[in-house]
Scaffold this active site. Structure first.
Site, PDB file in Angstrom:
ATOM      1  N   THR A 160      33.498 -79.514  22.687  1.00 46.77           N
ATOM      2  CA  THR A 160      34.382 -78.233  22.030  1.00 46.77           C
ATOM      3  C   THR A 160      33.308 -77.183  21.891  1.00 46.77           C
ATOM      4  O   THR A 160      32.979 -76.474  22.723  1.00 46.77           O
ATOM      5  CB  THR A 160      34.682 -78.880  20.488  1.00 46.77           C
ATOM      6  OG1 THR A 160      34.050 -79.721  19.807  1.00 46.77           O
ATOM      7  CG2 THR A 160      35.977 -79.569  20.739  1.00 46.77           C
ATOM      8  N   LYS A 186      30.726 -86.722  22.169  1.00 44.96           N
ATOM      9  CA  LYS A 186      30.896 -85.218  21.896  1.00 44.96           C
ATOM     10  C   LYS A 186      30.657 -84.868  20.415  1.00 44.96           C
ATOM     11  O   LYS A 186      30.880 -85.753  19.457  1.00 44.96           O
ATOM     12  CB  LYS A 186      32.335 -84.384  22.426  1.00 44.96           C
ATOM     13  CG  LYS A 186      33.603 -85.062  21.722  1.00 44.96           C
ATOM     14  CD  LYS A 186      33.848 -84.610  20.243  1.00 44.96           C
ATOM     15  CE  LYS A 186      33.972 -82.832  20.336  1.00 44.96           C
ATOM     16  NZ  LYS A 186      34.329 -82.302  18.898  1.00 44.96           N
ATOM     17  N   THR A 197      31.728 -90.533  13.392  1.00 44.00           N
ATOM     18  CA  THR A 197      31.408 -89.073  13.355  1.00 44.00           C
ATOM     19  C   THR A 197      31.487 -88.129  14.367  1.00 44.00           C
ATOM     20  O   THR A 197      31.614 -87.042  14.367  1.00 44.00           O
ATOM     21  CB  THR A 197      29.641 -89.182  13.413  1.00 44.00           C
ATOM     22  OG1 THR A 197      29.201 -90.014  14.451  1.00 44.00           O
ATOM     23  CG2 THR A 197      29.153 -89.647  12.053  1.00 44.00           C
ATOM     24  N   GLU A 283      25.726 -77.568  15.511  1.00 45.48           N
ATOM     25  CA  GLU A 283      26.370 -76.340  15.778  1.00 45.48           C
ATOM     26  C   GLU A 283      25.242 -75.037  15.057  1.00 45.48           C
ATOM     27  O   GLU A 283      24.986 -75.235  14.065  1.00 45.48           O
ATOM     28  CB  GLU A 283      27.577 -75.862  15.009  1.00 45.48           C
ATOM     29  CG  GLU A 283      28.742 -76.586  15.676  1.00 45.48           C
ATOM     30  CD  GLU A 283      29.833 -76.590  14.998  1.00 45.48           C
ATOM     31  OE1 GLU A 283      31.044 -76.527  15.489  1.00 45.48           O
ATOM     32  OE2 GLU A 283      30.172 -76.218  13.731  1.00 45.48           O
ATOM     33  N   ASN A 409      31.508 -71.340  13.039  1.00 40.87           N
ATOM     34  CA  ASN A 409      32.423 -71.854  12.030  1.00 40.87           C
ATOM     35  C   ASN A 409      33.335 -70.780  11.389  1.00 40.87           C
ATOM     36  O   ASN A 409      34.444 -71.101  10.915  1.00 40.87           O
ATOM     37  CB  ASN A 409      31.960 -72.793  11.013  1.00 40.87           C
ATOM     38  CG  ASN A 409      31.648 -74.197  11.712  1.00 40.87           C
ATOM     39  OD1 ASN A 409      32.612 -75.039  12.049  1.00 40.87           O
ATOM     40  ND2 ASN A 409      30.549 -74.392  11.965  1.00 40.87           N
ATOM     41  N   SER A 414      39.380 -68.893  17.003  1.00 45.53           N
ATOM     42  CA  SER A 414      39.328 -67.845  17.880  1.00 45.53           C
ATOM     43  C   SER A 414      38.562 -68.302  18.940  1.00 45.53           C
ATOM     44  O   SER A 414      38.759 -67.817  20.199  1.00 45.53           O
ATOM     45  CB  SER A 414      39.157 -66.250  17.509  1.00 45.53           C
ATOM     46  OG  SER A 414      38.031 -66.546  16.763  1.00 45.53           O
TER      47      SER A 414
END
Length: 414
Positions: A160, A186, A197, A283, A409, A414
């Site tokens: 993702t 992932k 997790t 991230e 985030n 979008s």
């Protein structure tokens, strides 16, 4: 990220396809508008496998979690295939269970197996109805395209916000027989201790009972995935499954003997490696952080303290800023819900550029800020803590907290 070396175990390519009898594939079925990004993946064993799993502890659970647990229950902990999609989590939807079952049935029909042998998983946005048409239109193509080197396509399909895929496999010897264990994972965000997790799938050609796989998995998850935190949010769809088809030809492992310990070590190596990969790809992350707590009176104390440091937002920010603000580390140690004497605690900061002692007996010690800044400039930081009251050690993994985490985030949908 540098893989740790273990005697008797050799890293090999192939991920979930490294073990005998496993094939995989991935493609874009239309869930993701970016046609260059796979969004549907499959892993298949030529024979049924014994299987085990651990799942999210979030009270809000994705429909695929519920369906997979039910399938394994009905099949007697047997599985033969994984069907997984990204972009849509199929969670918090009134028709979620119905859709997950339908997707599983489509996979089963395309493979010619019983639906209860299908592990179902999804990841992506929560609360959006998942369309069934993309699965109906592409399932046969997915199954027909299964190959022994399709692991990269499958690993790409589960990504993702991941910036890289996460795969690892090891080979080891049991009674003169070469056995293999590999996996793919992932996850970049919504990652917090207490497995599961993320989405993680592990395959092996070893012959072992499902009871012993589950025992090994449940024990190892405590000291690997459960010691991982990126942002303190626990996903609704977390799933980690292990499938073993027995095609290596070793004598069935049905007791906790030496062969079992070798298998368990291989499982630990793969799970530790994927845990570190997940931490490295948090991230917006620029640094992977490994916190080692030694000198603890017991394992739980060591884990609690290590996780407390890894979860600390201020410590994560300090690592991003390459600032040796060790007081933030000691603060996180201090609010850990465990019993120890803070006046005996020692802390070092370490990387490929050296080691800097910053705290002894709960108090600061003189150190070179210039050397500390150099140590913290690495993309892999080690925070080493000694509680000074025992001989037990545990680790936890995480990453720094950066500007990009908020940006990613802020516009995730979008």
């Amino acid at each position: 990220m540098n893989k740790k070396i273990y005697d008797g175990y050799t890293y090999v390519d192939g991920g979930v396809c490294a073990a005998k009898g496993f094939t995989a594939n991935g493609l874009n079925c239309g869930l993701n508008p970016d046609k260059n990004k796979n969004d549907l993946g499959m892993v298949f064993s030529e024979v049924p496998c014994v299987a085990a799993g651990v799942y999210t502890q979030n009270k809000v659970k994705g429909a695929p979690v519920t369906v997979t647990k039910e399938h394994l229950k009905k099949s007697g902990n047997k599985a033969q295939a994984v069907i997984v999609n990204s972009k849509n989590a199929n969670t918090c939807n009134a028709d979620g269970i119905e859709k997950a079952e339908k997707i599983s049935q489509l996979a089963a029909d395309a493979l010619g197996i019983d639906v209860n042998l299908v592990i179902n998983a999804s990841t992506g946005v929560i609360g959006q109805i998942i369309p069934i048409e993309p699965f109906e239109e592409h399932m046969k193509e997915l199954a027909d395209g299964l190959t022994a080197d399709g692991n990269d396509k499958a690993a790409n399909a589960i990504m993702t916000t991941d910036t890289v895929d996460k795969q690892v496999a090891v080979q080891f010897d049991i009674d003169g027989v070469t056995c293999t264990l590999g996996g793919m994972a992932k996850g970049s965000g919504m990652i917090h201790p207490n497995m599961a997790t993320t989405l993680n799938f592990i395959t092996s050609d070893i012959a072992i009972t499902s009871e012993l796989i589950q025992k090994a998995l449940s024990e190892i998850v405590k000291v690997t995935y459960n010691c991982l935190s990126v942002d303190g949010d626990q996903s609704t769809n977390d799933t980690l499954t292990v499938m073993a088809n027995g095609l290596a030809g070793n004598k069935l492992i049905d007791t906790e003997n030496e062969a079992y310990e070798k298998f368990k070590k291989a499982l630990y190596i793969v799970m530790e490696c994927m845990t570190m990969m997940l931490a490295s790809d948090g991230e917006g992350a620029t640094k992977m952080i490994e916190c080692t707590v030694a000198g603890a009176p017991d394992l739980d104390t060591a884990i609690i303290v290590a996780k407390s440091v890894i979860r600390s937002p201020l410590t994560k920010c300090a690592m991003f800023g390459e600032d040796a603000n060790w007081g933030r580390i000691l603060c996180a140690i201090g609010y850990a819900e465990a019993d120890f004497d803070i006046d005996k605690v020692a802390v070092d900061l370490e990387s490929e550029f050296g080691v800097v002692p910053v705290c002894r007996n709960g108090a600061g010690v003189p150190f070179s800020e210039e050397k500390a800044a150099k140590v913290l400039s690495s993309d892999e930081i080690h925070i080493n803590i000694d509680l000074g009251i025992g001989d037990v050690t545990a680790k936890a993994w995480g990453c720094d907290l950066t500007y990009d985490y908020v940006k990613i985030n802020g516009d995730y949908r979008s």
